[in-house]
Design a protein around this motif. Structure first.
Motif, PDB file in Angstrom:
ATOM      1  N   GLN A 136       0.811  -1.206   0.000  1.00 44.99           N
ATOM      2  CA  GLN A 136       0.000   0.000   0.000  1.00 44.99           C
ATOM      3  C   GLN A 136       0.851   1.266   0.000  1.00 44.99           C
ATOM      4  O   GLN A 136       0.367   2.352  -0.327  1.00 44.99           O
ATOM      5  CB  GLN A 136      -0.945  -0.001   1.210  1.00 44.99           C
ATOM      6  CG  GLN A 136      -2.068  -1.020   1.087  1.00 44.99           C
ATOM      7  CD  GLN A 136      -2.953  -1.060   2.317  1.00 44.99           C
ATOM      8  OE1 GLN A 136      -2.540  -0.624   3.392  1.00 44.99           O
ATOM      9  NE2 GLN A 136      -4.162  -1.556   2.153  1.00 44.99           N
ATOM     10  N   GLY A 147      -1.798   0.577  -2.941  1.00 42.19           N
ATOM     11  CA  GLY A 147      -1.960  -0.855  -3.119  1.00 42.19           C
ATOM     12  C   GLY A 147      -2.735  -1.271  -4.343  1.00 42.19           C
ATOM     13  O   GLY A 147      -3.135  -2.431  -4.455  1.00 42.19           O
ATOM     14  N   THR A 196      -2.819  -5.565  -2.987  1.00 47.66           N
ATOM     15  CA  THR A 196      -2.829  -6.080  -1.613  1.00 47.66           C
ATOM     16  C   THR A 196      -3.752  -7.280  -1.487  1.00 47.66           C
ATOM     17  O   THR A 196      -3.467  -8.218  -0.746  1.00 47.66           O
ATOM     18  CB  THR A 196      -3.270  -4.975  -0.641  1.00 47.66           C
ATOM     19  OG1 THR A 196      -4.566  -4.496  -1.010  1.00 47.66           O
ATOM     20  CG2 THR A 196      -2.297  -3.816  -0.674  1.00 47.66           C
TER      21      THR A 196
END
Length: 605
Positions: free
Chosen positions: A78, A116, A152
């Protein structure tokens, strides 16, 4: 063996490459070399990684991907912000359950990385090798493209240092807006198997990290043993076994809005070294979630195998559910047992099939002294339709089926009935049929209507009404409950109509020729015999004599025969035993006979 790497071809390249997204340097440009990232069972090696349009410094990058960094990989991803990321080569190696998978991604690039996510990604070429106990799968993918990527979430799905696990109740989150993979080529030389796909396209892919991260431990049995010994908390998920790792966990975590495949070609080889070859020109599905599909559509399908060979122009399915199939396959895999074909068929609410041409059904059986032998069957179907509808408590109350033009070439099929039809002078069997089964829950009634129409032969119409049909009658889970419900069912009426369109005439002519008799004399002989013999065989009661007279009249003028049987008290399954004493059975039945058209459907008495 199945041609499937740890991560399905649809997602494997991107998921692995997204995990291999590390490093930046300097204010507008950054780079890093010889990166090694441990992510669960997978190790990623990146020779060089370049970022442009980034505010990260080299020191930030080093700290971000320091193996001692306590934060999870998704938390670190992120923090990656850049206009573009490129890596000439990314190598991912996964070791799990006795398998070693090595994937090399060539020329990886991602655009606009922030929080992310990446707006787009491309991999020019992917090379894959999966070595295991049953051989080695090797292959390549062509260009891989994606848009709207959640990096992510990709890290979570691969179990890469997941910090808190996954909640099964959490809704799926957007993962990929679009995905394209070209020129998929996979092969297992030892097993003489291969898979090629010209192109794959998918959109609206949502995902959730699996509740149990893919494991580096090989055996579910170890988890079961630990649970039995009290070593696992009751709420702790068991370590997934090989089936879950290879085929269960990731698909269960995905929702896919739509996917298409062009020119799939699959060759598998059985233990007898006999090949199975499956192909289709186009395949597609929509609304996939948890092993269910909204629709499935295949075009120009072909199959060649030792016992079955066919081509199919079009196959369309609606509301397809593989949930039970998956459960049975998992149990068979873990217990090393076999399951029947009927057990792995999915539930399908609607099926439409067009232009099926079966050139081989079954294997050739050589003739012996006790068996005349038989050749494989061949036939064609113009159209087939089945549908389950009008659900009541998640169970369909209506089932419809239609077959249009089932065609059998009698010059190519010589066994049993087909041999008899050919002896009548027919060149082909052209059969169409309609079936409707309707259950009325509030009345506990089941109506069955079936029409079979053979071109230039005749038509048979059969209707039946059953009462006392409870929901348990249809249960497949509790055998004992189903048995009691079946025994309680009652047949209240049955109606049979036979419309002759030539087959009885051909039969009588053949018999006259075989017995060297004039046709008129043969008819008189059969007419007299039917009037006497049929009643005797059926117990010689009033109903038996009525049936005998009807059959006799039909032989004399074979056009139409209509029988209506009503059972005021209903016939149960136990009454079937009375068929050995047909007179007692007919005492429970009221018979009506006519040679006119059917005037009304059977009603409850």
């Amino acid at each position: 063996m199945l041609l499937a790497p740890f991560h399905p071809p649809i997602l494997g390249s991107l998921l692995d490459s997204f995990l291999a997204v590390p490093a930046r340097a300097q204010a507008s440009h950054a780079y890093a070399k010889d990166l090694v990232i441990e992510a669960g069972a997978t190790t990623y090696r990146i020779k060089q990684l370049d970022l442009s349009g980034t505010a990260l410094q080299s020191a930030d990058l080093a700290a971000l991907f320091d193996p001692k960094n306590p934060r999870s990989l998704q938390e670190r991803l992120q923090q990656l912000g850049a206009g573009a990321l490129t890596a000439p080569e990314v190598i991912a190696e996964t070791k799990r359950d006795g398998y070693v998978q090595t994937v090399i991604y060539r020329n990886v690039s991602l655009n606009t990385l922030e929080a992310g996510r990446a707006t787009a990604a491309r991999i020019n070429r992917t090379e894959l090798k999966l070595a295991g106990p049953n051989g080695t799968i090797e292959g390549t993918y062509g260009a891989v493209k994606a848009s709207g990527i959640d990096l992510t979430l990709a890290a979570q799905m691969l179990g890469a240092n997941v910090s808190a696990g996954s909640d099964k109740t959490v809704a799926r989150a957007p993962f990929l807006e679009t995905l394209e993979i070209s020129d998929v080529q996979l092969a297992n030389q030892e097993a003489h198997s291969r898979l090629t796909i010209e192109a794959l396209r998918a959109r609206d892919i949502k995902a959730q990290a699996p509740a149990t991260a893919p494991s580096t431990e090989p055996h579910m049995a170890e988890s079961k043993e630990a649970g039995a010994k009290g070593l696992l908390d009751k709420d702790q998920p068991a370590v997934p076994g090989a089936f879950d790792n290879l085929a269960g966990t990731l698909p269960a975590s995905l929702d896919i809005g739509a996917m298409e495949a062009d020119k799939l070609d699959l060759v598998l080889t059985n233990p007898q070294n006999q090949p199975l070859h499956l192909s289709f020109a186009k395949g597609a599905f929509t609304n996939y979630s948890a092993f269910t599909f909204g629709t499935v559509h295949l075009q120009d399908v072909g199959l060649q195998s030792p016992a079955l060979a066919f081509t199919l122009q079009d196959l369309a399915l609606r509301d397809v559910d593989f949930t039970t199939v998956r459960t049975l396959l998992r149990e068979a895999t873990e217990n090393n047992t076999m399951i029947g074909l009927q057990a792995i068929l999915p539930r399908v609410d609607q099926l439409d099939l067009a232009k099926l041409d079966v050139s081989k059904f079954g294997e050739k059986v050589p003739a012996t002294d006790q068996d005349p032998g038989r050749d494989p069957l061949s036939f064609k179907v113009e159209h087939l339709h089945t549908e389950r509808s009008q659900p009541f408590e998640e169970m369909p109350t209506r089932i419809d089926g239609t077959i249009t033009h089932l065609l059998v070439d009698l010059d190519k099929n010589h066994s049993g009935l087909f041999k008899d039809l050919a002896s009548f002078g027919y060149k082909a069997l052209d059969l169409s049929s309609q079936l409707a089964v309707v259950w009325t829950p509030d009345k506990q009634q089941l109506n069955v209507d079936n029409v079979i129409d053979a071109k230039n032969m005749g038509k048979v119409t059969l209707s039946a009404l059953l009462t006392n049909i409870s929901k348990q009658f249809f249960s497949s889970k509790d055998v004992e409950t189903t048995r009691h419900a079946t025994e309680a069912a009652r047949l209240k009426s049955a109606e049979l109509t036979i419309d002759n369109d030539g087959i009885f005439d051909k039969f009588l002519s053949q018999q006259a020729q075989a017995q060297n008799k004039p046709l008129a004399d043969l008819k008189r002989s059969y007419t007299s015999a039917a009037a006497v013999v049929v009643p005797i065989l059926l117990g010689n009661g009033p109903g038996a004599k009525l049936i005998g007279a009807a059959v006799s009249k039909f032989i004399a003028d074979p056009k139409k025969l209509h029988l209506l049987a009503t059972m005021p008290d209903g016939l149960t399954l136990k009454d079937v035993d009375l068929i050995q004493t047909p007179g007692l059975l007919l005492d429970k039945i009221e018979i009506q006979v006519s040679h006119e058209s059917q005037t009304a459907a059977p009603q409850a008495h």
